[in-house]
Design an enzyme around this catalytic site. Structure first.
Site, PDB file in Angstrom:
ATOM      1  N   PHE A 297       0.891  -1.250   0.287  1.00  0.00           N
ATOM      2  CA  PHE A 297      -0.175   0.114   0.237  1.00  0.00           C
ATOM      3  C   PHE A 297       0.847   1.523  -0.174  1.00  0.00           C
ATOM      4  O   PHE A 297       0.696   2.191  -0.134  1.00  0.00           O
ATOM      5  CB  PHE A 297      -1.192   0.210   1.392  1.00  0.00           C
ATOM      6  CG  PHE A 297      -1.761  -0.745   1.053  1.00  0.00           C
ATOM      7  CD1 PHE A 297      -1.713  -1.978   2.184  1.00  0.00           C
ATOM      8  CD2 PHE A 297      -2.904  -0.573   0.440  1.00  0.00           C
ATOM      9  CE1 PHE A 297      -3.199  -2.671   2.086  1.00  0.00           C
ATOM     10  CE2 PHE A 297      -4.157  -2.032   0.245  1.00  0.00           C
ATOM     11  CZ  PHE A 297      -4.213  -2.508   1.332  1.00  0.00           C
TER      12      PHE A 297
ATOM     13  N   SER B  99      -4.780   1.388  -9.520  1.00  0.00           N
ATOM     14  CA  SER B  99      -5.754   3.191  -9.042  1.00  0.00           C
ATOM     15  C   SER B  99      -6.657   3.171 -10.568  1.00  0.00           C
ATOM     16  O   SER B  99      -5.931   3.199 -10.793  1.00  0.00           O
ATOM     17  CB  SER B  99      -5.482   4.389  -8.839  1.00  0.00           C
ATOM     18  OG  SER B  99      -5.968   5.232  -8.612  1.00  0.00           O
TER      19      SER B  99
ATOM     20  N   TYR C 129       1.072  10.967 -10.705  1.00  0.00           N
ATOM     21  CA  TYR C 129       0.704   9.802  -9.010  1.00  0.00           C
ATOM     22  C   TYR C 129       0.001   8.957  -9.598  1.00  0.00           C
ATOM     23  O   TYR C 129       0.639   8.168  -9.475  1.00  0.00           O
ATOM     24  CB  TYR C 129      -0.290  10.923  -8.305  1.00  0.00           C
ATOM     25  CG  TYR C 129      -1.379   9.846  -7.713  1.00  0.00           C
ATOM     26  CD1 TYR C 129      -2.934   9.588  -8.088  1.00  0.00           C
ATOM     27  CD2 TYR C 129      -0.856   9.114  -7.495  1.00  0.00           C
ATOM     28  CE1 TYR C 129      -3.441   8.124  -7.714  1.00  0.00           C
ATOM     29  CE2 TYR C 129      -2.016   7.975  -6.211  1.00  0.00           C
ATOM     30  CZ  TYR C 129      -3.141   7.614  -6.690  1.00  0.00           C
ATOM     31  OH  TYR C 129      -4.200   6.317  -5.701  1.00  0.00           O
TER      32      TYR C 129
ATOM     33  N   LYS D 262       1.639   5.069 -10.441  1.00  0.00           N
ATOM     34  CA  LYS D 262       0.833   3.802 -10.560  1.00  0.00           C
ATOM     35  C   LYS D 262       0.726   3.054 -12.093  1.00  0.00           C
ATOM     36  O   LYS D 262       0.741   1.691 -11.628  1.00  0.00           O
ATOM     37  CB  LYS D 262      -0.889   3.839 -10.206  1.00  0.00           C
ATOM     38  CG  LYS D 262      -0.585   4.577  -9.066  1.00  0.00           C
ATOM     39  CD  LYS D 262      -0.410   4.001  -8.047  1.00  0.00           C
ATOM     40  CE  LYS D 262      -1.033   4.092  -6.461  1.00  0.00           C
ATOM     41  NZ  LYS D 262      -0.592   3.168  -5.492  1.00  0.00           N
TER      42      LYS D 262
ATOM     43  N   ASN E 293     -12.789   4.586  -5.636  1.00  0.00           N
ATOM     44  CA  ASN E 293     -12.830   5.589  -4.725  1.00  0.00           C
ATOM     45  C   ASN E 293     -13.494   4.913  -3.281  1.00  0.00           C
ATOM     46  O   ASN E 293     -14.802   4.856  -2.942  1.00  0.00           O
ATOM     47  CB  ASN E 293     -14.161   6.736  -5.413  1.00  0.00           C
ATOM     48  CG  ASN E 293     -13.349   7.493  -5.659  1.00  0.00           C
ATOM     49  OD1 ASN E 293     -13.477   7.016  -7.682  1.00  0.00           O
ATOM     50  ND2 ASN E 293     -12.980   8.893  -5.981  1.00  0.00           N
TER      51      ASN E 293
ATOM     52  N   ASN F 131      -8.249  16.674  -0.047  1.00  0.00           N
ATOM     53  CA  ASN F 131      -8.672  16.053  -0.732  1.00  0.00           C
ATOM     54  C   ASN F 131      -9.243  15.900  -1.841  1.00  0.00           C
ATOM     55  O   ASN F 131     -10.095  16.042  -2.639  1.00  0.00           O
ATOM     56  CB  ASN F 131      -7.245  15.648  -1.852  1.00  0.00           C
ATOM     57  CG  ASN F 131      -5.863  16.296  -1.658  1.00  0.00           C
ATOM     58  OD1 ASN F 131      -5.604  17.798  -1.552  1.00  0.00           O
ATOM     59  ND2 ASN F 131      -4.423  15.625  -0.919  1.00  0.00           N
TER      60      ASN F 131
ATOM     61  N   ARG G 209     -12.433  21.350 -11.231  1.00  0.00           N
ATOM     62  CA  ARG G 209     -11.249  21.162 -10.786  1.00  0.00           C
ATOM     63  C   ARG G 209     -10.657  20.681 -12.097  1.00  0.00           C
ATOM     64  O   ARG G 209     -10.980  19.578 -12.376  1.00  0.00           O
ATOM     65  CB  ARG G 209     -10.953  19.852  -9.590  1.00  0.00           C
ATOM     66  CG  ARG G 209      -9.555  19.987  -9.111  1.00  0.00           C
ATOM     67  CD  ARG G 209      -9.781  18.963  -7.792  1.00  0.00           C
ATOM     68  NE  ARG G 209     -10.255  17.852  -8.010  1.00  0.00           N
ATOM     69  CZ  ARG G 209     -10.370  16.821  -7.521  1.00  0.00           C
ATOM     70  NH1 ARG G 209      -9.500  16.993  -5.602  1.00  0.00           N
ATOM     71  NH2 ARG G 209     -11.263  15.971  -7.160  1.00  0.00           N
TER      72      ARG G 209
END
Ligand code: WQD
Length: 355
Positions: A80, A124, A148, A152, A178, A197, A291
């Protein structure tokens, strides 16, 4: 099995460690506590009545990492540990590559040295990038829209090539949608440092009165109510998906990939409404600009995990919010009240032993 869990003091890690213990596994946890607290593990020990070998190790400390793996000799690793803030990755990409990619390379070297070649990796849904084809299946082409997500994606590709080069490896890439919610006891849960976030912890902090209102990022998406739609999955269902993947890897070599999602999408306004119903609090919000980097909709086709792992998410949005709210009410400042900042090994041992 003896399972070593990197980042095991974190949000998803601590919930998975608890389920591993309850399933009778022996568990070792490695964590550098950069974004977690030994308190989560102390509570996991309290909830399970069982023990955990806890080591303060940074994946960038190659010598200590190798020594720990060779000494622990785990049968499998669940990985993790990693940085996960999309916005921070844009402003500090090298920190993300170093921590996530180099850290994983160091872990793989240490595993090989310890003769352990069974790995469950925390990937993810962000590796699907701006895909338009919904629901998302594992064969959906991958792309990245931020550093990010690119870490992954790179790690998934590294693992695919490792598996192709050495058939002794059994690897599962688990693509989370999520993660939200908390253990039903309200004793462990998501404890974001600073301003959250992610939506759900932010809404929870508005409901508890720590923040004034939710900024809804965009109200003009092509979605039923104009706000972003996501596949929220209860952290307990997510943890169970890791145990199912581990069982699969005990019987199979090669590199495998599964979506861990519910297959259902919920909008931002639906999440806020659910929080209002469950908490009885007003939960003020204001619709603001979109965003950067957000997609309108993202939700999984979870069929592959159901067919191959016999796993599917059991909990709906209402329970996710109920469990999140219980955790937030019982811990208005998260673990902060007991947060040990950068604990020494001696402090950890003493801390875990305290009543
Ligand atoms: C969800 C929805 C926002 C905050 C990210 C990562 C993913 C994983 C989960 C690490 C979106 C809206 C959010 C807020 C809002 N992270 N929103 N106001 O962006 O889907 O996924 O977190 O593993 O890899 O990409 O999650 O919770 O940030 O956003 O309106 O204050 O809520 O626009 O529609 P996201 P999120």
């Amino acid at each position: 099995m003896h399972v070593l869990v990197t980042g095991g003091a974190g949000y998803i890690g601590s919930h998975t460690v608890l389920q591993l213990l309850q399933e009778g596994h022996q568990v070792s946890v490695l964590d550098n506590f950069s974004n977690s607290s030994p308190e989560s593990i102390r509570r996991v020990i309290e909830l399970s009545g069982l023990s955990v070998n806890l080591h303060k190790v940074d994946l960038l400390d190659e010598d200590l990492l190798k020594a720990t793996l060779v000494s622990a000799k785990p049968d499998a690793v669940i990985h993790f540990a990693g940085l996960k803030a999309v916005g921070e990755s844009v402003s500090q990409p090298l920190k993300y590559y170093r921590n996530n990619v180099t850290g994983t390379l160091n872990l793989l070297d240490a595993m090989g040295l310890a003769g352990c070649r069974t790995l469950v990796f925390s990937s993810s849904a962000t590796v699907y990038g701006e895909s338009v084809a919904l629901p998302l299946v594992e064969a959906t082409p991958r792309s990245a829209t931020n550093p990010y997500g690119r870490t992954k994606l790179h790690i998934e590709e590294m693992l695919e090539e490792l598996g192709a080069s050495d058939e002794r490896w059994s690897i599962a890439n688990l693509r989370y949608f999520n993660p939200v919610g908390a253990h039903e006891s309200g004793q462990i849960g998501e404890d974001p440092q600073g301003v959250p976030n992610n939506l759900m912890p932010y809404v929870a902090q508005v409901a508890i009165g720590r923040r004034d209102k939710v900024s809804v990022y965009g109200g003009d998406y092509q979605t039923p109510d104009g706000t972003g739609v996501r596949d929220y999955i209860h952290v307990e269902d997510l943890a169970a998906g890791h145990l199912a993947a581990l069982d699969f890897l005990r019987k199979s070599v090669g590199v495998h990939v599964w979506n861990l999602g519910t297959g259902a999408g919920s909008s931002v306004l639906e999440v806020i409404d659910a929080f209002r119903r469950v908490s009885g609090q007003p939960v003020a919000y204001e619709i603001v600009d979109r965003r950067l980097g957000d997609v309108a909709e993202s939700y999984a086709n979870p069929e592959k995990a159901r067919l191959e792992l016999g796993w599917k998410a059991e909990r709906g949005l209402e329970q996710m919010v109920e469990d999140m709210w219980r955790w937030q009410k019982q811990n208005p400042l998260g673990f902060e009240a007991d947060h040990l900042l950068e604990p020494t090994d001696e402090e950890i041992v003493a801390y875990l032993g305290r009543e």
